[in-house]
Design a protein around this motif. Structure first.
Motif, short mmCIF file in Angstrom:
data_model
loop_
_atom_site.label_atom_id
_atom_site.label_comp_id
_atom_site.label_asym_id
_atom_site.label_seq_id
_atom_site.Cartn_x
_atom_site.Cartn_y
_atom_site.Cartn_z
N GLY A 196 -8.86 -37.75 -0.98
CA GLY A 196 -7.50 -38.01 -0.52
C GLY A 196 -6.84 -36.73 -0.05
O GLY A 196 -7.35 -36.05 0.82
N ALA A 197 -5.70 -36.39 -0.68
CA ALA A 197 -4.97 -35.19 -0.27
C ALA A 197 -5.82 -33.93 -0.47
O ALA A 197 -5.62 -32.92 0.21
N ALA A 198 -6.79 -33.99 -1.39
CA ALA A 198 -7.61 -32.82 -1.68
C ALA A 198 -8.67 -32.56 -0.60
O ALA A 198 -9.34 -31.54 -0.64
N GLY A 199 -8.80 -33.49 0.34
CA GLY A 199 -9.77 -33.28 1.42
C GLY A 199 -11.19 -33.60 0.99
O GLY A 199 -11.41 -34.23 -0.05
N TRP A 200 -12.16 -33.15 1.80
CA TRP A 200 -13.56 -33.41 1.48
C TRP A 200 -13.92 -32.74 0.17
O TRP A 200 -13.55 -31.59 -0.07
N VAL A 201 -14.64 -33.46 -0.67
CA VAL A 201 -15.01 -32.91 -1.97
C VAL A 201 -16.21 -31.98 -1.79
O VAL A 201 -17.20 -32.35 -1.15
N VAL A 202 -16.09 -30.79 -2.34
CA VAL A 202 -17.19 -29.82 -2.26
C VAL A 202 -17.87 -29.76 -3.63
O VAL A 202 -17.20 -29.78 -4.67
N GLU A 203 -19.19 -29.73 -3.59
CA GLU A 203 -19.96 -29.65 -4.83
C GLU A 203 -19.48 -28.46 -5.68
O GLU A 203 -19.29 -27.37 -5.17
N GLN A 204 -19.23 -28.74 -6.96
CA GLN A 204 -18.77 -27.68 -7.85
C GLN A 204 -19.95 -27.10 -8.63
O GLN A 204 -20.71 -27.85 -9.22
N GLU A 205 -20.07 -25.80 -8.61
CA GLU A 205 -21.10 -25.17 -9.44
C GLU A 205 -20.71 -25.38 -10.90
O GLU A 205 -19.53 -25.35 -11.24
N GLY A 206 -21.68 -25.62 -11.74
CA GLY A 206 -21.36 -25.83 -13.16
C GLY A 206 -21.32 -27.30 -13.50
O GLY A 206 -21.79 -27.70 -14.54
#
Ligand code: HEM
Lengths: 385, 217
Positions: A214-224
């Motif tokens: 949503g407002a956060a935009g495309w989700v990027v893979e989080q390390e961890g």
């Protein structure tokens, strides 16, 4: 291509090694985890070149009156996909022992750019070959000074994955509006259909369902966090691609830990990025609506679910085509719908029932009335009521 | 029929001009929207026209019908004719009336029972019609129009589409209403023909006047 892949693997290994050694020594494993290499090493040789070339004012005037800036920004270069290769990978002609004293004959910026872009093809033969057959290469050969070379779309010293589409718009912003003349909802189409899906008509396409916040935009893979690929594999119980139920399970799993709602947005993309270079002239572009809006249309037969990886490249997991029209999609894919392409067999059945009912109920009623005609006549005759 | 034989009829004005204009534009429009809608949704099976033509026609007719809807709405809001929709203010009575009407269509009509509903200026609908039309005109039709409007320009209405739950929800609601109207458009004329003679209600919707039996009120 084989050579490129080998190089690719070696480079990544080298970067990981660097990360492990240097940052472990610096006792900052968290930083190390943030990327294969946040600020990767520049070789001594490159650092020497940049000693002069990171000066912003460094420039040279050309015979045609233009100025050629000789500035190369060190940070973006180091972070680019080519940062670890060395300037020499693309500037093999520079001999450090005589440079810069022995100046080169440069007629114009365009001529220089054309010469240098040749270097890209040394490692990216596949892309170069396809680009050579494109409308841009043809226009460039005809002398159009604005037609993009490799660097026109990717840049030269700050190349990162998957940014080239953004540059189409830089040159073609006026042409985008022109699509509205024949394409309804054209702005929506530009959001969900990659340019090459229509302009590289020979390339096979697919639907890529990508995680969006949503407002956060495309989700990027989080390390961890648990890697997306691992979650998808766990959800895909039978290992043959996600079906509708498995997809719902995956989304529930992802949303359990997510800071905000995560949904999938669909895009029509090419199955192989490199095919994006086969851009043809406007007459060849796909304009037939039913190449997408027909049930079972080609792009809708191959489906992947993806997330943006830490380096910007999508990490994809295969899914079954039925998920697009499944009844569960109202819950799992509320933000992706393309008429025809994502048609639901369940709604088709309801439609058939409505048709059958709409014809059957009057017909049945009429038949009953006809069957009872004698009964009515008798009652009317006997003065009934 | 018994009551017909007993005979005296009078002509009463039940469908004022704006309602008749609205009705026929709406009827033709719905048929056109259903046909173009089928073409859009089933390009692989139907070949009346190209997808693109169907989309353009569908959009234009859609807007025409939205405007047309307001003829109907404003007419009822600003005249006392709105009483035709609630001659009966008691819900229990209305409910019983609806049941009675259903029983007539499903049973009495075969036996030759008289229609339990008698048309008059403010009671032009039987309770079943009155309920069905109110649900259709105040819920299903606006929902169809609203979702159609959103689909017409998903980018411009992105905020509303989001609030609605996403483009698939919007489209699915549009399709569910379409399915309903497909059934409706087939049954509606048939029900309208259950009169004596069958053309009576159709004529009334053209001339405005309905022939009714004189009945001491
Ligand atoms: C009342 C009768 C209507 C019926 C039976 C109807 C039916 C349909 C159907 C079957 C579709 C294909 C949907 C799909 O497969 O996902 C469709 C699409 C669509 N409808 Fe309707 N519709 C009606 C009214 C309207 C109205 C009033 C509008 C408003 C402008 C509208 C706008 C749209 C739009 C924008 C689409 C997407 C395709 C296009 O742009 O034409 N519809 N409709």
């Amino acid at each position: 291509m084989a050579r490129l892949q080998r190089l690719d693997a070696t480079m990544r290994a080298a970067m990981r090694h660097f990360c492990a050694v240097v940052l472990a020594v610096a006792a900052q494993p968290a930083l190390c985890a943030a990327a294969d290499a946040v600020e990767p090493a520049l070789s001594d040789a490159d650092a020497a070149c940049l000693g002069c070339h990171s000066m912003e004012a460094l420039a040279r005037s050309l015979p045609d009156g233009e100025t050629l800036s000789l500035h190369v920004a060190a940070g973006p270069y180091a972070r680019s996909v080519h940062g670890a290769f060395g300037c020499g990978a693309c500037h093999a002609d520079i001999d450090a022992s005589v440079h810069p004293a022995q100046g080169k004959d440069i007629q114009s910026r365009r001529q220089y750019a054309i010469e240098r872009a040749e270097a890209c093809g040394l490692c990216h033969a596949d892309a170069a070959e396809r680009h050579a057959g494109s409308v841009h290469a043809r226009r460039a050969a005809e002398g159009d000074p604005l037609a993009p070379l490799c660097s026109g779309c990717h840049g030269s010293h700050a190349v990162t994955p998957r940014t080239a589409y953004e540059t189409c718009v830089r040159c073609h912003s006026a042409d985008l509006a022109a699509h509205a003349k024949w394409l309804p909802n054209s702005r929506t189409h530009h959001e969900v259909v990659s340019c090459a899906a229509c302009h590289a008509p020979e390339a096979p396409r697919m639907i890529d369902l990508r995680l969006h916040g949503g407002a956060a935009g495309w989700v990027v893979e989080q390390e961890g966090a648990t890697p997306f690929g691992e979650l998808a594999r766990a959800a895909d119980a039978d290992g043959d691609g996600l079906d509708a139920l498995e997809l719902r399970g995956l989304l529930q799993r992802i949303n359990r830990d997510a800071p905000g709602p995560r949904r999938l947005r669909g895009r029509v993309e090419l199955r192989e990025d490199v095919l994006a270079h086969g851009l043809l002239a406007r007459e060849e572009a796909i304009r037939a609506c039913d190449s997408c809006h027909r049930y079972g249309a080609e792009p809708f037969r191959n489906v992947t679910v993806s997330i943006v990886g830490t380096d910007g490249r999508p990490l994809r997991y295969p899914a079954k085509a039925e998920i697009l029209g499944s009844a569960l999609a109202v819950e799992s894919l509320p933000e992706f719908y393309a008429i025809g392409g994502t048609r639901s067999p369940f709604l088709d059945l309801l439609f058939l029932l409505a048709l059958a009912g709409g014809i059957g109920v009057p017909a049945g009623h009429m038949t009953l009335k006809w069957l009872f005609r004698k009964h009515r006549a008798r009652r009317a005759g006997s003065g009934g009521e | 029929m018994a009551q017909q034989a007993s005979g005296a009829t009078e002509r009463i004005y039940v469908h004022p001009l704006p309602v008749r204009v609205w009705h026929w534009i709406n009827a033709l429009g719905f048929i056109a929207l259903i046909l173009t809608g089928i073409q859009i949704r089933y390009v692989d099976l139907v070949g009346l026209m190209s997808f693109r033509t169907a989309v353009h026609l569908h959009n234009w007719i859609g807007f025409l019908l939205i405007a047309n809807f307001f003829i109907w709405l404003l007419f009822y809001l600003f005249t006392d004719k709105i009483r035709v929709y609630h001659p009966e203010l008691s819900p229990m009575k209305h409910f019983r009336g609806t049941l009675r009407q259903l029983r007539y269509y499903g049973y009495g009509i075969f036996r030759g029972d008289p229609n339990p509903h008698h048309v008059s200026v403010y009671r032009k609908f039987n309770p079943l019609q009155s309920m069905a039309y109110q649900i259709i005109m105040m819920l299903v039709v606006p929902l169809q129009f609203f979702t159609g409007l959103l689909l017409w320009d998903l980018h411009r209405f992105a905020g509303a589409v989001q609030l609605f739950g996403g483009v698939r929800v919007v489209a699915t609601v549009h399709v569910l209403c379409f399915i309903f109207f497909t059934g409706f458009i087939l049954v509606h004329p048939y029900l309208a023909s259950l009169a004596h003679p069958p053309s009576r209600h159709f004529k009334a919707m053209i001339t405005g006047y309905e022939e009714v039996e004189k009945k001491p009120d």
